[in-house]
Design a protein around this motif. Structure first.
Motif, mmCIF file in Angstrom:
data_model
loop_
_atom_site.group_PDB
_atom_site.id
_atom_site.type_symbol
_atom_site.label_atom_id
_atom_site.label_comp_id
_atom_site.label_asym_id
_atom_site.label_seq_id
_atom_site.Cartn_x
_atom_site.Cartn_y
_atom_site.Cartn_z
ATOM 1 N N GLY A 167 0.806 -1.279 -0.013
ATOM 2 C CA GLY A 167 0.161 -0.137 -0.178
ATOM 3 C C GLY A 167 0.847 1.396 0.112
ATOM 4 O O GLY A 167 1.005 2.066 0.818
ATOM 5 N N GLY A 168 1.859 1.401 -0.855
ATOM 6 C CA GLY A 168 2.534 2.615 -0.971
ATOM 7 C C GLY A 168 3.631 2.690 -2.196
ATOM 8 O O GLY A 168 3.486 1.793 -3.084
ATOM 9 N N LEU A 169 4.562 3.597 -2.225
ATOM 10 C CA LEU A 169 5.627 3.285 -3.163
ATOM 11 C C LEU A 169 6.917 3.940 -2.812
ATOM 12 O O LEU A 169 7.018 4.595 -1.820
ATOM 13 C CB LEU A 169 4.956 4.253 -4.341
ATOM 14 N N TYR A 170 7.983 3.464 -3.458
ATOM 15 C CA TYR A 170 9.114 4.296 -3.340
ATOM 16 C C TYR A 170 9.125 5.370 -4.401
ATOM 17 O O TYR A 170 8.687 5.286 -5.529
ATOM 18 C CB TYR A 170 10.468 3.393 -3.516
ATOM 19 N N TRP A 171 10.118 6.530 -4.413
ATOM 20 C CA TRP A 171 10.336 7.361 -5.375
ATOM 21 C C TRP A 171 11.811 7.619 -5.639
ATOM 22 O O TRP A 171 12.455 7.753 -4.619
ATOM 23 C CB TRP A 171 9.367 8.760 -5.380
ATOM 24 N N ILE A 172 12.362 8.070 -6.676
ATOM 25 C CA ILE A 172 13.533 8.724 -7.023
ATOM 26 C C ILE A 172 13.415 9.759 -7.971
ATOM 27 O O ILE A 172 12.804 9.643 -9.227
ATOM 28 C CB ILE A 172 14.581 7.794 -7.325
ATOM 29 N N PHE A 173 13.872 10.808 -7.418
ATOM 30 C CA PHE A 173 13.739 12.040 -8.578
ATOM 31 C C PHE A 173 14.846 12.889 -8.212
ATOM 32 O O PHE A 173 15.355 12.903 -7.091
ATOM 33 C CB PHE A 173 12.314 12.684 -9.035
ATOM 34 N N PRO A 174 15.395 13.686 -9.511
ATOM 35 C CA PRO A 174 16.495 14.651 -9.446
ATOM 36 C C PRO A 174 16.118 15.895 -8.200
ATOM 37 O O PRO A 174 15.077 16.422 -7.961
ATOM 38 C CB PRO A 174 16.620 15.182 -10.540
ATOM 39 N N ALA A 175 17.221 16.068 -7.398
ATOM 40 C CA ALA A 175 17.087 17.207 -6.637
ATOM 41 C C ALA A 175 17.820 18.402 -6.802
ATOM 42 O O ALA A 175 18.141 19.280 -6.220
ATOM 43 C CB ALA A 175 17.480 16.698 -5.163
ATOM 44 N N ASP A 176 18.487 18.152 -7.988
ATOM 45 C CA ASP A 176 19.362 19.189 -8.720
ATOM 46 C C ASP A 176 19.302 19.143 -10.207
ATOM 47 O O ASP A 176 18.741 18.364 -10.710
ATOM 48 C CB ASP A 176 20.992 19.449 -8.281
ATOM 49 N N ASP A 178 22.268 18.983 -12.005
ATOM 50 C CA ASP A 178 23.604 18.772 -12.414
ATOM 51 C C ASP A 178 23.933 17.067 -12.227
ATOM 52 O O ASP A 178 25.132 16.819 -12.354
ATOM 53 C CB ASP A 178 24.488 19.215 -11.058
ATOM 54 N N GLY A 179 22.729 16.521 -11.940
ATOM 55 C CA GLY A 179 23.094 14.951 -11.651
ATOM 56 C C GLY A 179 23.672 14.595 -10.368
ATOM 57 O O GLY A 179 24.504 13.616 -10.531
ATOM 58 N N LYS A 180 23.756 15.420 -9.472
ATOM 59 C CA LYS A 180 24.551 15.048 -8.347
ATOM 60 C C LYS A 180 23.879 14.732 -6.902
ATOM 61 O O LYS A 180 24.149 14.438 -5.874
ATOM 62 C CB LYS A 180 25.597 16.290 -7.911
ATOM 63 N N LEU A 181 22.457 15.228 -6.901
ATOM 64 C CA LEU A 181 21.557 14.926 -5.846
ATOM 65 C C LEU A 181 20.342 14.381 -6.359
ATOM 66 O O LEU A 181 19.650 14.627 -7.284
ATOM 67 C CB LEU A 181 21.366 16.245 -5.214
ATOM 68 N N VAL A 182 19.815 13.363 -5.454
ATOM 69 C CA VAL A 182 18.372 12.854 -5.755
ATOM 70 C C VAL A 182 17.446 12.971 -4.461
ATOM 71 O O VAL A 182 18.095 13.081 -3.371
ATOM 72 C CB VAL A 182 18.485 11.538 -5.937
ATOM 73 N N ASN A 183 16.227 13.011 -4.841
ATOM 74 C CA ASN A 183 15.207 13.095 -3.619
ATOM 75 C C ASN A 183 14.686 11.582 -3.659
ATOM 76 O O ASN A 183 14.186 11.228 -4.752
ATOM 77 C CB ASN A 183 14.160 14.039 -4.016
ATOM 78 N N MET A 184 14.690 10.667 -2.624
ATOM 79 C CA MET A 184 14.468 9.415 -2.522
ATOM 80 C C MET A 184 13.484 9.206 -1.382
ATOM 81 O O MET A 184 13.898 9.653 -0.141
ATOM 82 C CB MET A 184 15.660 8.487 -2.667
ATOM 83 N N GLY A 185 12.619 8.658 -1.394
ATOM 84 C CA GLY A 185 11.991 8.162 -0.342
ATOM 85 C C GLY A 185 10.724 7.138 -0.627
ATOM 86 O O GLY A 185 10.628 6.348 -1.595
ATOM 87 N N GLY A 186 9.855 7.265 0.678
ATOM 88 C CA GLY A 186 8.713 6.138 0.438
ATOM 89 C C GLY A 186 7.684 6.375 1.518
ATOM 90 O O GLY A 186 8.230 6.875 2.668
ATOM 91 N N GLY A 187 6.572 5.695 1.364
ATOM 92 C CA GLY A 187 5.837 5.711 2.664
ATOM 93 C C GLY A 187 4.707 4.476 2.137
ATOM 94 O O GLY A 187 4.231 4.139 1.006
ATOM 95 N N PHE A 188 4.186 3.678 3.363
ATOM 96 C CA PHE A 188 3.246 2.652 3.398
ATOM 97 C C PHE A 188 2.235 2.624 4.202
ATOM 98 O O PHE A 188 2.445 3.086 5.360
ATOM 99 C CB PHE A 188 4.185 1.225 3.241
ATOM 100 N N VAL A 189 1.155 2.135 3.841
ATOM 101 C CA VAL A 189 -0.125 1.961 4.939
ATOM 102 C C VAL A 189 0.617 1.049 6.118
ATOM 103 O O VAL A 189 1.122 0.039 5.862
ATOM 104 C CB VAL A 189 -1.279 1.251 4.383
#
Length: 355
Positions: A167-176, A178-189
């Motif tokens: 009941g949830g997901l993980y994500w990865i997307f850029p945080a800049d 320049d290809g040096k930072l990512v925003n990564m996380g998740g959440g689940f019921v």
């Protein structure tokens, strides 16, 4: 500045409250706003889907970090579909602190009085609850956590990895850009144990990233189950306080902004005529209400029937056009009907039934 009108009280100056304060104060309304934090510190949620209203604000605030165009849809860490928007991406990655702080400062310049304290039920001629995830009960919320990681990453690439059984997901997307930072996380019921959630996100990072270094961590509750409410006990509601969150993806920024614009326009048209404001607010909010309701129903369906239907099989057979509309936040009831008539999708549902 234009002539000030009657008092309006806004509880909370996050995305929805600061948007409302900014738009109403720009129209001359006298506003008192409550928020316990002087300098906004984002909990999480650095993605905003582009609309006329959202794009206008993020450009004014100069808060755009990057605009990714290539999306990988994963199911249980296996690629299921890819979408390339080719330069017309609906996703904007923003500096959320800068975005909200700009709106706050502009509102104060327009005459908004900010009281840096918790709202204790003070009422104005019109009162608006715009409080975010840390207000109220945790009953209908899940815990989401995001990390900013230093690593190597294509700043044009986003991964959304759905986990229907959890009941949830993980994500990865850029945080800049320049290809040096990512925003990564998740959440689940039903996963409220911070240690377990943190461990699972770090394990996911090890599977999908090269060497990485943790630069920042934030966590917050997210309301994905509360029903929509626009008005109750002489208080209007916007954003997450109104139950406007896209449960499938967890996005709350666009619903917060769009609902605040809707209420602002309703107040601008009818002033303090509460009944007229209520009716017009509902009319102007129709799309964002439908988006939120549809997202919640899809989320609850996949989670509710995960034990009787193999939802991994079902999600793996969703056609690309559906994901395209999902990412663009243009899903409608007719799209569900169209999906239900797709032979491959029907076959996947039948095949996935657990006897």
């Amino acid at each position: 500045m234009v002539e000030t009108l009657k008092d309006i009280i806004i509880a909370g100056l996050g995305v929805s409250g600061s948007t409302l304060a900014y738009t109403l104060s720009s129209k001359g309304f006298k506003i008192t706003a409550y928020d316990p934090i002087k300098k906004y510190d984002k909990a999480c949620g650095e993605q905003i889907t582009g609309t006329e209203n959202t794009i206008g604000l993020i450009k004014k605030s100069d808060s755009i970090i990057t605009i990714p165009n290539f999306f990988s849809i994963y199911v249980n860490n296996k690629e299921s579909s890819t979408i390339d928007f080719g330069g017309s991406s609906p996703w904007y990655i923003v500096n959320k602190s800068r975005f909200v702080q700009y709106l706050r400062e502009a509102s104060i310049s327009n005459g908004v009085e900010v009281i840096y304290n918790n709202w204790k039920g003070e009422k104005g001629s019109i009162t608006v609850d715009a409080r975010g995830p840390f207000s109220g009960s945790l009953k209908n919320k899940i815990l989401v956590k995001r990390y900013i990681l230093k690593t190597e990453w294509d700043p044009n690439h986003v991964i959304l990895d759905f986990r229907p059984n959890e009941g949830g997901l993980y994500w990865i997307f850029p945080a800049d850009n320049d290809g040096k930072l990512v925003n990564m996380g998740g959440g689940f019921v039903n996963l409220w144990n911070d240690e377990i959630l943190s461990k699972s996100i770090m394990e996911y990072a090890k599977l999908n990233l090269k060497d990485f270094e943790i630069k920042d961590v934030k966590a917050a509750p997210l309301d994905v189950f509360s029903q929509y409410k626009s008005y109750s006990d002489n208080v209007f509601y916007v954003g997450e306080a109104a139950g406007l969150v896209l449960a499938i993806s967890g996005e709350g920024n666009r619903p917060a902004i769009e609902s605040s614009y809707a209420l602002s326009n309703a107040i601008a048209k009818y002033g303090l005529e509460v009944n007229n404001v209520k009716n017009y607010y509902l009319k102007l909010s129709k799309k964002i209400i439908n988006d939120s309701t549809l997202s919640r129903k899809l989320f609850m369906f996949t989670y509710k029937y995960r034990k009787s239907i193999d939802m991994v099989e079902v999600l793996n057979n969703i056609p690309k056009w559906f994901w395209y509309k999902y990412l663009s936040v243009n899903l409608e009831l007719n799209d569900l009907i169209k999906l239900g008539l797709n032979l491959n999708f029907i076959s996947s549902v039948i095949k996935g039934i657990k006897y």
